[in-house]
Design a protein around this motif. Sequence first.
Motif, PDB file in Angstrom:
ATOM      1  N   ALA A  83     -16.321 -39.555 -33.724  1.00 12.50           N
ATOM      2  CA  ALA A  83     -15.954 -38.230 -34.553  1.00 12.50           C
ATOM      3  C   ALA A  83     -14.738 -37.858 -34.414  1.00 12.50           C
ATOM      4  CB  ALA A  83     -16.157 -37.367 -32.417  1.00 12.50           C
ATOM      5  N   CYS A  84     -14.651 -36.920 -36.178  1.00 13.26           N
ATOM      6  CA  CYS A  84     -13.011 -37.106 -36.282  1.00 13.26           C
ATOM      7  C   CYS A  84     -12.480 -35.371 -35.851  1.00 13.26           C
ATOM      8  CB  CYS A  84     -13.297 -37.157 -38.158  1.00 13.26           C
ATOM      9  SG  CYS A  84     -14.615 -38.548 -38.320  1.00 13.26           S
ATOM     10  N   LEU A  85     -11.640 -35.722 -35.542  1.00  8.01           N
ATOM     11  CA  LEU A  85     -11.022 -34.160 -35.113  1.00  8.01           C
ATOM     12  C   LEU A  85      -9.757 -34.044 -35.833  1.00  8.01           C
ATOM     13  CD1 LEU A  85     -10.915 -32.385 -32.042  1.00  8.01           C
ATOM     14  CD2 LEU A  85     -10.003 -33.731 -30.895  1.00  8.01           C
ATOM     15  N   ASN A  86      -9.569 -32.790 -36.166  1.00  7.52           N
ATOM     16  CA  ASN A  86      -7.741 -32.057 -36.702  1.00  7.52           C
ATOM     17  C   ASN A  86      -8.182 -30.934 -36.080  1.00  7.52           C
ATOM     18  OD1 ASN A  86      -5.790 -31.686 -37.902  1.00  7.52           O
ATOM     19  ND2 ASN A  86      -6.397 -32.579 -39.996  1.00  7.52           N
TER      20      ASN A  86
ATOM     21  N   VAL B 164     -17.849 -44.080 -27.714  1.00 10.10           N
ATOM     22  CA  VAL B 164     -17.416 -42.346 -29.140  1.00 10.10           C
ATOM     23  C   VAL B 164     -15.911 -42.817 -29.094  1.00 10.10           C
ATOM     24  CG1 VAL B 164     -17.263 -40.182 -29.132  1.00 10.10           C
ATOM     25  CG2 VAL B 164     -19.034 -40.802 -27.753  1.00 10.10           C
ATOM     26  N   LEU B 165     -15.771 -42.692 -29.960  1.00 11.25           N
ATOM     27  CA  LEU B 165     -14.621 -43.402 -31.206  1.00 11.25           C
ATOM     28  C   LEU B 165     -13.727 -41.597 -31.703  1.00 11.25           C
ATOM     29  CD1 LEU B 165     -12.738 -45.677 -31.406  1.00 11.25           C
ATOM     30  CD2 LEU B 165     -13.859 -46.025 -33.719  1.00 11.25           C
ATOM     31  N   VAL B 166     -12.775 -41.104 -31.023  1.00 14.13           N
ATOM     32  CA  VAL B 166     -12.173 -40.386 -31.865  1.00 14.13           C
ATOM     33  C   VAL B 166     -11.068 -40.550 -32.619  1.00 14.13           C
ATOM     34  CG1 VAL B 166     -11.383 -37.302 -31.082  1.00 14.13           C
ATOM     35  CG2 VAL B 166     -13.251 -38.731 -29.055  1.00 14.13           C
ATOM     36  N   ILE B 167     -11.763 -40.012 -33.828  1.00  9.27           N
ATOM     37  CA  ILE B 167     -10.081 -40.384 -34.706  1.00  9.27           C
ATOM     38  C   ILE B 167      -9.682 -39.057 -34.981  1.00  9.27           C
ATOM     39  CG2 ILE B 167     -11.586 -43.068 -34.745  1.00  9.27           C
ATOM     40  CD1 ILE B 167     -11.856 -41.374 -37.982  1.00  9.27           C
ATOM     41  N   GLY B 168      -8.387 -39.232 -36.118  1.00 13.81           N
ATOM     42  CA  GLY B 168      -8.077 -37.994 -36.443  1.00 13.81           C
ATOM     43  C   GLY B 168      -6.796 -38.350 -36.761  1.00 13.81           C
ATOM     44  N   PRO B 169      -5.919 -37.174 -37.052  1.00 13.69           N
ATOM     45  CA  PRO B 169      -4.305 -37.801 -37.544  1.00 13.69           C
ATOM     46  C   PRO B 169      -3.820 -37.369 -36.336  1.00 13.69           C
ATOM     47  CG  PRO B 169      -4.910 -35.633 -38.656  1.00 13.69           C
ATOM     48  CD  PRO B 169      -6.285 -36.668 -37.787  1.00 13.69           C
TER      49      PRO B 169
ATOM     50  N   TYR C  44      -8.335 -35.821 -42.797  1.00 14.61           N
ATOM     51  CA  TYR C  44      -7.051 -35.893 -43.120  1.00 14.61           C
ATOM     52  C   TYR C  44      -6.407 -35.319 -43.839  1.00 14.61           C
ATOM     53  CZ  TYR C  44      -7.552 -40.422 -40.122  1.00 14.61           C
ATOM     54  OH  TYR C  44      -7.601 -41.366 -38.528  1.00 14.61           O
ATOM     55  N   GLY C  45      -6.999 -34.428 -44.829  1.00 15.34           N
ATOM     56  CA  GLY C  45      -5.792 -34.041 -45.923  1.00 15.34           C
ATOM     57  C   GLY C  45      -5.605 -35.327 -46.879  1.00 15.34           C
TER      58      GLY C  45
ATOM     59  N   GLU D  53     -10.363 -26.176 -32.527  1.00 21.81           N
ATOM     60  CA  GLU D  53     -10.541 -24.667 -32.648  1.00 21.81           C
ATOM     61  C   GLU D  53     -12.810 -25.237 -32.076  1.00 21.81           C
ATOM     62  OE1 GLU D  53      -9.694 -21.634 -34.486  1.00 21.81           O
ATOM     63  OE2 GLU D  53      -8.293 -22.997 -35.516  1.00 21.81           O
ATOM     64  N   ARG D  54     -13.201 -24.702 -31.408  1.00 20.28           N
ATOM     65  CA  ARG D  54     -14.766 -24.214 -31.399  1.00 20.28           C
ATOM     66  C   ARG D  54     -15.065 -26.191 -31.262  1.00 20.28           C
ATOM     67  NH1 ARG D  54     -16.827 -19.521 -31.256  1.00 20.28           N
ATOM     68  NH2 ARG D  54     -19.142 -20.475 -32.054  1.00 20.28           N
TER      69      ARG D  54
END
Lengths: 276, 245
Positions: free
Chosen positions: B203-206, B33-38, B226-227, B21-22
């Motif tokens: 960049a952290c993506l969830n 670029v490192l895109v991390i996230g669950p 990550y919650g 979203e957006r």
Amino acid sequence: MLDVLSYAFMQNAIAASILASIICGVIGPFIVARRMVFISGGLSHTAFGGLGIAYWMGANPLYGAVVFVLGAAVAMAGLEKKVDSSDLLIGIFWALGVAIGIVFIHMTPGFTPDLMTFLFGNILTVPRSDIVTALALVILICLVVFVFFKGFVSIALDEDYARARGIPVDALNLCMMVLMALSIVIMLQVVGIILVIALLTIPVAIAREITFHFRRVMVLSALWGISICLAGLAISYIAELPAGAAIILLGAFILGLIKAGKWFSRRLFLGRKAAR
Amino acid sequence: MESLIEIRDLTFGYDSIPVLERVSLDILDRDYVLVIGPNGGGKTTLLKLIMGIVRPWSGSIRLREGLEGRLGYVPQFSSFNKNFPITAREMVLTGCIDGKNYFRRYGSQDRDRANRILDKMGLYELRRRNVNDLSGGQIQRVLIARALVAEPEVLLLDEPTTSVDITSRATILDLIGELNEQMAVVVVTHDPTPFAPVYRHLACLNRHLYYHGREGLDATVMEKVYGCPVELLGHGIPHTLLTDH
């Protein structure tokens, strides 16, 4: 025994075997690699619907089958993206085709065809006109696969990647489905509905035991297809067995032999290694 | 500086459920670029959107002029059809195929380039082997080689270190670092530890892109992404980046 080759029906049977085997070599490896064997099973059974309607109308059953299988192929290619389970779709087409065929054959007055002929085909009664049609289709299919070979390979290997590279995946997929449909119609004449699946898979399975080069798989599939068909014909002539079934049983037997041979040689090799 | 790839307000999902979203993100020249996230956070989807495999519901992805067709994509290890019989070299060669030449034969240029890249990736000896007989690390290098053969200017990698052993991981990390001297690199991963010393841009993506910058992360951002950060980050984000909980 060789004088049997002078009969026109035998010449036609041999020509049909060779043409069908070339098809199975060109299309079969793609079907197997993409796990579309049951799509081809579904398509070949929808052909039954077309055959039934053509008999009822008194038209050439080949045309009925072509129309039905092509329609089903296009519908499957289109619906596959929308419907989550293509499995479901295959099952429905499969059953629907057979049901339509049975209803129309039932309604055809004074016509009681042998259902076994539809299922197992009769290679010994293939008319010359069907051979000519088949030859034209073989040339068309080989030409299309030759021209778009790289595209077909890249989609079969990695569809997402092909899309990322800007290859027209949907158009080529549709094209492959149509080729598959046409192949099935040709092969129906030779070995019948059920055994179309076997001829698309057994020679390919044998070839894949021998090589992992895709082009060689194609060539070997065609050569094995021809060998199995011709040897199967000879066996059926000598032993007075149904030709289609003899061809398939022979193919399955050879595949079993190769698999067993590989298994034993691996055991032997490992045994020697362990002994050292 | 003009971005190589400029992503603005990107929204996308599957079956009316939004996955992203957006999301806005800039990828610059020679960026890392490192895109991390669950898992399920939309990382792979973001790469698929950039590669044009799926179309966004809304928002835009603008490529710098001349960049079209120059994005190298290294999908997840498990993405390709393992049932397809193919040699390592043939697989690398499929990287030469694009929307304009898929009906032509491979040229000698294509073959030379494939050989050169196979050699560089330490795969030349294995070029005639069936891809499925190779190890995880070798397959990962084949996937990278396939992307490189089209001479990309940006390399996008999806979980490049997940399915490989420790030694291969080091090789692949070095390789990506080396490639980064010539091209921008975007790595998507749920396990950023091995990349901690090398990335330039995080960049952290969830679903939403929570953080996007070069400075260290703080715990509030991580908590949002990550919650429940503590367990998940045990071997996740390098500890030096975090403030104390």
